[in-house]
Structures are given as structure tokens and as C-alpha cells.
Design a protein around this motif. Sequence first.
Motif, PDB file in Angstrom:
ATOM      1  N   SER A  18      23.001  46.584  61.512  1.00 40.92           N
ATOM      2  CA  SER A  18      22.958  47.988  61.114  1.00 40.92           C
ATOM      3  C   SER A  18      24.267  48.716  61.372  1.00 40.92           C
ATOM      4  N   SER A  19      25.095  48.187  62.258  1.00 41.22           N
ATOM      5  CA  SER A  19      26.320  48.897  62.624  1.00 41.22           C
ATOM      6  C   SER A  19      27.341  48.867  61.494  1.00 41.22           C
ATOM      7  N   ARG A  20      28.230  49.832  61.542  1.00 43.07           N
ATOM      8  CA  ARG A  20      29.213  50.035  60.468  1.00 43.07           C
ATOM      9  C   ARG A  20      30.189  48.876  60.341  1.00 43.07           C
ATOM     10  N   ASP A  21      30.550  48.234  61.451  1.00 41.97           N
ATOM     11  CA  ASP A  21      31.559  47.182  61.425  1.00 41.97           C
ATOM     12  C   ASP A  21      31.158  46.048  62.364  1.00 41.97           C
ATOM     13  N   SER A  22      30.006  45.462  62.124  1.00 43.13           N
ATOM     14  CA  SER A  22      29.506  44.412  63.013  1.00 43.13           C
ATOM     15  C   SER A  22      30.357  43.149  62.951  1.00 43.13           C
ATOM     16  N   LEU A  23      31.115  42.947  61.867  1.00 40.96           N
ATOM     17  CA  LEU A  23      31.962  41.767  61.747  1.00 40.96           C
ATOM     18  C   LEU A  23      33.379  42.018  62.250  1.00 40.96           C
ATOM     19  N   SER A  24      33.629  43.236  62.767  1.00 39.11           N
ATOM     20  CA  SER A  24      34.912  43.585  63.388  1.00 39.11           C
ATOM     21  C   SER A  24      36.106  43.300  62.477  1.00 39.11           C
ATOM     22  N   LEU A  25      36.006  43.791  61.256  1.00 38.47           N
ATOM     23  CA  LEU A  25      37.125  43.661  60.331  1.00 38.47           C
ATOM     24  C   LEU A  25      38.285  44.523  60.818  1.00 38.47           C
ATOM     25  N   ASN A  26      39.449  43.921  60.972  1.00 44.02           N
ATOM     26  CA  ASN A  26      40.622  44.668  61.401  1.00 44.02           C
ATOM     27  C   ASN A  26      41.158  45.489  60.225  1.00 44.02           C
ATOM     28  N   GLU A  27      41.667  44.817  59.241  1.00 45.29           N
ATOM     29  CA  GLU A  27      42.173  45.488  58.042  1.00 45.29           C
ATOM     30  C   GLU A  27      42.471  44.430  56.995  1.00 45.29           C
ATOM     31  N   ILE A  28      42.047  44.674  55.771  1.00 44.05           N
ATOM     32  CA  ILE A  28      42.387  43.784  54.668  1.00 44.05           C
ATOM     33  C   ILE A  28      42.923  44.608  53.505  1.00 44.05           C
ATOM     34  N   ASN A  29      43.997  44.123  52.911  1.00 42.10           N
ATOM     35  CA  ASN A  29      44.600  44.740  51.736  1.00 42.10           C
ATOM     36  C   ASN A  29      44.650  43.695  50.622  1.00 42.10           C
ATOM     37  N   PHE A  30      44.383  44.127  49.403  1.00 37.72           N
ATOM     38  CA  PHE A  30      44.401  43.170  48.293  1.00 37.72           C
ATOM     39  C   PHE A  30      44.849  43.847  47.000  1.00 37.72           C
ATOM     40  N   ILE A  31      45.294  43.018  46.058  1.00 35.73           N
ATOM     41  CA  ILE A  31      45.705  43.490  44.743  1.00 35.73           C
ATOM     42  C   ILE A  31      45.550  42.339  43.754  1.00 35.73           C
ATOM     43  N   GLY A  32      45.250  42.662  42.520  1.00 34.38           N
ATOM     44  CA  GLY A  32      45.126  41.629  41.500  1.00 34.38           C
ATOM     45  C   GLY A  32      44.407  42.148  40.276  1.00 34.38           C
ATOM     46  N   GLY A  33      44.052  41.232  39.399  1.00 35.70           N
ATOM     47  CA  GLY A  33      43.366  41.656  38.198  1.00 35.70           C
ATOM     48  C   GLY A  33      42.998  40.503  37.289  1.00 35.70           C
ATOM     49  N   THR A  34      42.355  40.852  36.196  1.00 37.41           N
ATOM     50  CA  THR A  34      41.902  39.894  35.186  1.00 37.41           C
ATOM     51  C   THR A  34      42.394  40.338  33.822  1.00 37.41           C
ATOM     52  N   TYR A  35      42.881  39.377  33.048  1.00 40.30           N
ATOM     53  CA  TYR A  35      43.315  39.680  31.679  1.00 40.30           C
ATOM     54  C   TYR A  35      42.586  38.766  30.709  1.00 40.30           C
ATOM     55  N   ALA A  36      41.928  39.358  29.719  1.00 37.86           N
ATOM     56  CA  ALA A  36      41.226  38.604  28.688  1.00 37.86           C
ATOM     57  C   ALA A  36      42.113  38.513  27.453  1.00 37.86           C
ATOM     58  N   PHE A  37      42.637  37.325  27.184  1.00 37.24           N
ATOM     59  CA  PHE A  37      43.455  37.124  25.997  1.00 37.24           C
ATOM     60  C   PHE A  37      42.607  37.205  24.730  1.00 37.24           C
ATOM     61  N   SER A  38      41.343  36.834  24.867  1.00 35.39           N
ATOM     62  CA  SER A  38      40.390  36.903  23.761  1.00 35.39           C
ATOM     63  C   SER A  38      38.995  36.907  24.365  1.00 35.39           C
ATOM     64  N   ASP A  39      37.974  36.946  23.515  1.00 38.47           N
ATOM     65  CA  ASP A  39      36.600  36.901  24.021  1.00 38.47           C
ATOM     66  C   ASP A  39      36.300  35.575  24.709  1.00 38.47           C
ATOM     67  N   ASN A  40      37.071  34.537  24.426  1.00 42.19           N
ATOM     68  CA  ASN A  40      36.787  33.199  24.939  1.00 42.19           C
ATOM     69  C   ASN A  40      37.765  32.708  26.003  1.00 42.19           C
ATOM     70  N   PHE A  41      38.822  33.483  26.279  1.00 41.68           N
ATOM     71  CA  PHE A  41      39.854  32.995  27.187  1.00 41.68           C
ATOM     72  C   PHE A  41      40.318  34.120  28.099  1.00 41.68           C
ATOM     73  N   SER A  42      40.192  33.905  29.426  1.00 35.93           N
ATOM     74  CA  SER A  42      40.614  34.918  30.396  1.00 35.93           C
ATOM     75  C   SER A  42      41.235  34.258  31.619  1.00 35.93           C
ATOM     76  N   THR A  43      42.073  35.017  32.316  1.00 36.83           N
ATOM     77  CA  THR A  43      42.704  34.544  33.547  1.00 36.83           C
ATOM     78  C   THR A  43      42.623  35.628  34.608  1.00 36.83           C
ATOM     79  N   SER A  44      42.649  35.216  35.880  1.00 36.05           N
ATOM     80  CA  SER A  44      42.641  36.161  37.004  1.00 36.05           C
ATOM     81  C   SER A  44      43.662  35.729  38.044  1.00 36.05           C
TER      82      SER A  44
END
Length: 429
Positions: free
Chosen positions: A195-221
Amino acid sequence: MKVMKWSVIAMAVAAGTSQMALASSQSESKGFVDDSSLTILNRNLYMNRDFRDNGAGGTDARGQSYREEWGHGFIGTFESGFTQGTVGVGVDAIGLLGVKLDTGRGRQGNGIFPSVEGDDHVADDYSQAGAAIKFRVSNTVLKYGTQFVALPVFSTDDSRLLPETAVGSIISSSEIDGLELNAGRFTALSAQRESSRDSLSLNEINFIGGTYAFSDNFSTSLYYSDLKDAFEKYYGNVNYNVDLGGDQSLAFDFNIYQSEYEADYVGTTSDEDNTIWSLAGTYAFDAHKFTLAYQQSHGGVDGVGYIYGDDGNGTVWLANSIQYSDFNGEDEKSWQARYDLNMASYGVPGLSFMTRYAQGWDISTPTGEGKEREWDVEAKYVVQEGAAKDLSLRLRHAKYWSNSDYAPVYQSSDLTDVRLIVEYPLSIL
């Protein structure tokens, strides 16, 4: 490696800029109230694990060989619309309640209920609530507060009665057709049974990224994350689908993680790293799907290869991450064969079956070569109409084996895992 990955992102952005930008979601806002929704997911979960070797490879101090828990969870989510104007403002809220229906001394331990009195008992109920404020300009949304996250480098898990929650900020942008970008910073992570807000004691995580769909059938992340004082991760994905006509198709899915662990985090004298990748191919025709997958891990520490959990227990987007094992040991190689059947083609819409078998070998452990295997069977039915529409019943069964060299690393050499899950979503708004 970094240069190559960022070059691919740059190419994706350049390709996207030549396409027409998406219509602005904010310009189509109907307001804070009119676009609001409130849902309550009722989840009833029964789960047992039978360890036939006295529990945890024979090393469990309690000698617990059987774990059985049953509970009911309420997962409430409120999502407001955005106020009208150039900058839209809204609020999301989460309310979670788990109620114990059955377990007892000596039978708990499946990660469903909070432990009390030194792990001898579990709480009768537990709850959590949180909210997040959000802002939208055009097709870009900034959200801060308590939320669920589903990204390959930071993903809150939802495999028990209640899901994990995270506290932080994330910005998601879809200004260019086919391109979705995400960046975030989170400073708290709550386990599924706490129930606690941070029971897993996360220090800090930063992330960046994305997904691009070249077509309906082909995508990369492509994604990058940095978990402070622990590790950095790079993730890549390529997904390609081929329509063969006549209700036939082929799908290929490639995933790869490169992790760089700090020495203090893994308890070694120098930094360590791990590379793990998987390739899955699926052939589908009519009601049938056949999947073959291969996964390979390089590097790790004391039998453990790819490490996750401190960055969310759902952060393992790999083909051979299945019901019990993830086949992510140090230097492990594994393969999987899977079959899916959709009974709608046979006149029973909503009913489906799945079975799969996976086997891993060449795991480097302190005592020798580890081996493991798992066989899963699953059946699911979703009510299609009437008062009980969308009610789902799901039965999952896993049988797991490993040899004695891997059992101390992976908790048990012989077990069965049975789960019965009943879910019923209620739409209030």
C-alpha cells in the motif's frame, strides 16, 4: 552502439517530417467533463504454487512447499477530459483495493497480499490511491503524479491481484504521423502487494525513446533508461507483419536489451553487463497460430543475466518471458514453441486456448551448467453479450523444472503454478 541507435532515431524523425502532421487532439477536446471516464475492474484471483522439493530449491528456511492465496481486487481508474483552449488541463486518479478471501499460516507467499507479523500472516485487505495532473498541447501530453506505465524500459507489472503504481512525470508526443516519443522521470514505485507509495524504494529512473511506424506492417522502437546507482539499459525492437492472403499471415518480432550494471549494485569488483535478445515468428491461418521463438543471453553475475524489477516488474519485453520463468539466466539460450486456437471460427466466439513449451540451457552458474524448461496451458472465455458482457474467465497452468545447478538461483527445481482469474469491468462514466 549509442551512435548507431541515435542515428536510426534521427532517420525516423527525418522520414516522419516529410509526412503530414496529425490533426491536433487538443483542438478536438470536448472539455474536462464531457471527455471523462470512470471504470472499475473487478478481478478475482486464485493462485497456488506447489514446490515439490520443500520450497525454493530446498533452501527455504520455513520449508514451505505449497503456497495458496485467493482474493478479490477493485481497480478504479478515473480519466478526465482536457479543458478547451491552447493548453488543456486534466486530472487522472487511481483507486485500488484488495481483499483477502482465503489463505493462512504456511500457505501465503505468492506475492498477492502484504505480509504481517514476520511473514507468518497476511493482511485482510490493502489499498492505495493516487492522482496525476496532465497538460496537453496539440498532440503532446505531460503527466505528473501516480500512474501506470507500459514502456519497455519502465513498465509497471499487473500479474497479480492489483497492479504496481509509479510516481513521476512522463511526456508523450505524437506530433508526427507514425512517430511516438516518450521521456520520463520517476522517483517512486509501489509493489503489487503493498500500500505504501514507494515500497520498492525506487531511487530515480530517467528514460527516453520512441516508436516509429514506417507502415501499417513495419515498426521499430528504441529506448534508453538510467536507473540511478544501478544500471543503464538500451532497448530495441523491430516488428514486421506480412499478409499472405486467404486469412493467412506471418509476423516477426525482434527484441533486444543491452544492460550495463554498476559494480556496487551487483556486488562485484567491476562493472558488469548483459545483452539479451529474442526473435519470434508467428504463422497464422484462420483460427490457428503457430509460434517459434529463440532467445539468447550473454553475460551476467552468478547465474543471473538480465536484471529487472527495480525498474518495474513488467520490464521484460522478451519472447520467452512466460508464466513462471523469463529464461534470462547468465549466458542462457532458450527456445519456445507455441500454439493458439480461437474458437470463434468454430462457432464459440470468446473462447480461446493456448499451449507452449520452452526450454533453456547453457546457463552459467557458480556450480555448473544450469538448465530449465516450462510447459504452459491456458484457456480463456469472454462473455460476448447480455448483462455479463465482457466478463472473462481465465485458467492458467504452468509446469516448471530446472536442474540442481540452477535451482538455488531460480528458487525451485520442480513446481506447478495454477491461476484462475475472473474479471468484470464496470463502466461508470
